[in-house]
Scaffold this active site. Structure first.
Site, PDB file in Angstrom:
ATOM      1  N   SER A 253       0.634  -1.351   0.302  1.00 15.51           N
ATOM      2  CA  SER A 253      -0.036   0.057  -0.302  1.00 15.51           C
ATOM      3  C   SER A 253       0.768   1.220   0.200  1.00 15.51           C
ATOM      4  CB  SER A 253      -0.592  -0.289   1.309  1.00 15.51           C
ATOM      5  OG  SER A 253      -2.044  -1.330   0.983  1.00 15.51           O
ATOM      6  N   SER A 291      -3.241  -3.443  -3.200  1.00 17.46           N
ATOM      7  CA  SER A 291      -2.138  -2.203  -2.723  1.00 17.46           C
ATOM      8  C   SER A 291      -3.519  -1.754  -2.470  1.00 17.46           C
ATOM      9  CB  SER A 291      -1.117  -2.220  -4.060  1.00 17.46           C
ATOM     10  OG  SER A 291      -0.667  -0.828  -3.316  1.00 17.46           O
ATOM     11  N   GLU A 293      -3.843   1.941  -2.420  1.00 18.86           N
ATOM     12  CA  GLU A 293      -3.304   3.343  -3.114  1.00 18.86           C
ATOM     13  C   GLU A 293      -4.259   4.295  -2.521  1.00 18.86           C
ATOM     14  OE1 GLU A 293      -1.741   2.170  -6.344  1.00 18.86           O
ATOM     15  OE2 GLU A 293      -0.172   1.470  -5.252  1.00 18.86           O
TER      16      GLU A 293
END
Length: 376
Positions: A253, A291, A293
């Site tokens: 992340s 991830s 983000e």
């Protein structure tokens, strides 16, 4: 020993940085850390050391002494496999009403509760006898180096980060919420940068702070050079034990916080937050499925915009004039991520899992090979 930054190695970047090349170049912004690094046997029934590699970061848009002082803000997610609390109300209201706290995935609740207690203790809301609030807490997963299921972040660490918040030069790398993080297969962590953006006759500052824990090694790009491919044979990480199941390369992340003193309204700050993706793409981010983000942007201008009872007048930049701010946003995100990796140091964690620091000598060699080293 002072940690090196990307520019110290001769990595070239576009744009003009502020005095500290930091998010704290935006006047009023304060940042504090609590860094927790310990080999503690008190938590282990086997008496084998528990590797604690985690922390907390606190970001105050206008300084903690001003207490409740909302600023215009908005946010954006490139890929939502993560969390940032309080964003629903930011979307609805257009205001950021709390500090921004960053930590590991399993400590979001502890950090949020601790901030609420701190509000009570210091009378954050001043004259309000009855209030509700949604503290903003973002996270990235540090469980490959940190004993994340030991829940080692406590209220005292949250208060330490808050109390340490200040302006000026910031530490980078293995500090605060970024302590146990990895990027592009190397050690990652906390990074920051700033730019001066000129619009007509006025200069504005754009600053970023990242908690970087994302990316696939082969995609790592620095100053246009395919560093990940150049260092493909360099052993950048060692995994000896769980948690390794179901992890795919690129999972991780990144949380990005953008600050500016440019007078922008919430819908314009959404546009700024969206441009964070360009900076991430410049270093090789692809928004992997695993991830989280998530990006938040706020403006310290229009200090009197928030008023519960009266109409207010605010100033804003024309949409047609915003492109220099978009460029500055991409630039500060790119440099912040690389600063985090350059400052980071090799770290051994749980089960002997190890994240190796980006090797400065090999990085310089690769930049020289492509004639991209900035030698003054």
């Amino acid at each position: 020993m002072k940690k090196l930054r990307a520019r110290d190695l001769g990595i070239p970047f576009e744009g003009i940085p502020g005095e500290y090349n930091s998010i704290t170049d935006v006047k009023g912004v304060e940042v504090g850390y609590s860094t927790i690094i310990s080999d503690d046997i008190s938590f282990s029934a086997s008496k084998n050391p528990i590797k604690i590699r985690t922390g907390v970061t606190a970001i105050f848009p206008v300084g903690k002494e001003k207490k409740f002082n909302p600023v215009y803000a908005n946010w954006y997610s490139l890929n939502g496999n993560g969390e940032m609390t309080g964003t629903t109300w930011i979307t609805e209201s257009g205001f950021l009403e709390s500090p921004i706290m960053l930590t590991n995935t399993n400590s979001v609740g502890t950090v949020l509760d601790s901030v609420l207690k701190w509000y009570v203790d210091i009378n954050w809301y001043k004259t309000d006898d009855w209030w509700y609030t949604y503290p903003v807490v973002g996270e990235t997963f540090d469980g490959f180096l940190n004993d994340i299921y030991g829940f080692h972040v406590k209220e005292k660490h949250v208060l330490e980060a808050i109390n340490n918040a200040s302006s000026g030069v910031l530490e980078e790398g293995n500090v605060g919420g970024g302590t146990g993080m990895m990027s592009f297969g190397f050690k990652g962590g906390t990074g920051t940068s700033s730019r001066i953006a000129r619009i007509k006759d006025t200069s504005y500052t754009v600053g970023a702070l990242v908690q970087s824990n994302f990316g696939i090694k082969k995609n790592l790009t620095i100053a246009g050079v395919p560093i990940g491919l150049e260092l493909k044979d360099f052993e950048s990480s060692i995994f000896n034990g769980p948690p390794t199941s179901r992890r795919q390369e690129g999972d991780g992340s990144i949380i990005v916080v953008i600050a500016t003193d440019a007078p922008l309204l919430p819908h314009q700050l959404k546009r700024i937050a969206q441009r964070v993706t360009i900076g991430i793409g410049m270093v090789g981010g692809r928004g992997a499925n695993g991830s989280g983000e998530i990006f938040l942007a706020f403006s310290t201008a229009n200090k009197d915009a928030f008023n519960r009872n009266e109409n207010t007048q605010v100033e804003t930049i024309s949409n047609d004039q915003m492109t220099p701010l978009f460029e500055a946003t991409a630039q500060v995100v790119e440099e912040s991520i690389i600063n985090a990796m350059v400052a980071a140091r090799t770290m051994e964690g749980v089960n002997g899992n190890t994240a190796v620091a980006l090797p400065h000598d090999l990085l310089i060699d690769a930049l020289q090979k492509y004639n991209r080293l900035n030698i003054e």
